[in-house]
Write a protein that holds these residues in place. Sequence first.
Motif, short mmCIF file in Angstrom:
data_model
loop_
_atom_site.label_atom_id
_atom_site.label_comp_id
_atom_site.label_asym_id
_atom_site.label_seq_id
_atom_site.Cartn_x
_atom_site.Cartn_y
_atom_site.Cartn_z
N ALA A 65 0.83 -1.21 0.00
CA ALA A 65 0.00 0.00 0.00
C ALA A 65 0.87 1.26 0.00
O ALA A 65 0.60 2.21 -0.75
N VAL A 66 1.91 1.27 0.81
CA VAL A 66 2.83 2.42 0.85
C VAL A 66 3.47 2.63 -0.52
O VAL A 66 3.53 3.75 -1.03
N VAL A 67 3.93 1.54 -1.13
CA VAL A 67 4.55 1.63 -2.46
C VAL A 67 3.55 2.20 -3.46
O VAL A 67 3.88 3.07 -4.28
N LEU A 68 2.32 1.73 -3.42
CA LEU A 68 1.29 2.22 -4.35
C LEU A 68 1.02 3.70 -4.15
O LEU A 68 0.91 4.46 -5.12
N ILE A 91 -9.71 4.62 -4.23
CA ILE A 91 -9.79 3.16 -4.14
C ILE A 91 -8.67 2.63 -3.25
O ILE A 91 -8.89 1.75 -2.41
N LEU A 92 -7.49 3.18 -3.42
CA LEU A 92 -6.35 2.74 -2.60
C LEU A 92 -6.58 3.05 -1.12
O LEU A 92 -6.24 2.25 -0.25
N VAL A 93 -7.17 4.19 -0.83
CA VAL A 93 -7.49 4.54 0.56
C VAL A 93 -8.50 3.53 1.13
O VAL A 93 -8.34 3.05 2.25
N LEU A 94 -9.53 3.20 0.35
CA LEU A 94 -10.51 2.20 0.80
C LEU A 94 -9.87 0.84 1.01
O LEU A 94 -10.16 0.15 2.00
N MET A 95 -9.02 0.44 0.08
CA MET A 95 -8.33 -0.84 0.20
C MET A 95 -7.50 -0.89 1.48
O MET A 95 -7.55 -1.87 2.23
N THR A 96 -6.76 0.17 1.73
CA THR A 96 -5.88 0.22 2.89
C THR A 96 -6.69 0.27 4.18
O THR A 96 -6.36 -0.43 5.15
N ALA A 97 -7.75 1.06 4.19
CA ALA A 97 -8.59 1.17 5.39
C ALA A 97 -9.25 -0.17 5.71
O ALA A 97 -9.28 -0.59 6.88
N ALA A 98 -9.76 -0.86 4.71
CA ALA A 98 -10.41 -2.16 4.93
C ALA A 98 -9.39 -3.17 5.45
O ALA A 98 -9.68 -3.93 6.39
N SER A 99 -8.21 -3.17 4.87
CA SER A 99 -7.17 -4.10 5.30
C SER A 99 -6.74 -3.80 6.73
O SER A 99 -6.59 -4.72 7.55
N LEU A 100 -6.55 -2.53 7.05
CA LEU A 100 -6.17 -2.14 8.41
C LEU A 100 -7.24 -2.52 9.42
O LEU A 100 -6.95 -3.08 10.47
#
Length: 162
Positions: A65-68, A91-100
Amino acid sequence: MLFLRYVALLALVVWIGGLIALGAIVAPAAFDVMAARQVADGRLLAGALFGEVLRRFFFLSSGAAVVLFLTLIVRRILGPRPRHAGLRTGILVLMTAASLYASVVVTGRIAALQATMTVAPSSLPAADPRRVEFGRLHGIASALQLIPLVGGLALMFWELKE
């Protein structure tokens, strides 16, 4: 810019490929092997094993996620700006938030619940509140991981399309 796109695509492949491999291969294999070998407390052991695999994968996916984020930022600064950059970032923010949330909050609740049990949740009576709560939390964690999966596939599509 080709290099940054390559790095972004590689990070997506690691994150999304890892999710698919964990869900489709590692989890079923861990539980199947324990059952086939008739290991004492096999489901409990398989759950502990897979929980540790997920914990370690969380660090890998966080790095992806950081790399992206970094590749999107650098590409926006240096140009040309990626198509749909704002949507991609969202989308990346949503992906990261869901994963976190799945990896920290839900998994933390699962661990706290498991600490109150001495057996695998599946061996408890179906109406036991701990088993019901475990099933609910497991379902939430699984559903949350669909967000990075679907979002990552969309981001991969855009990277390949550009």
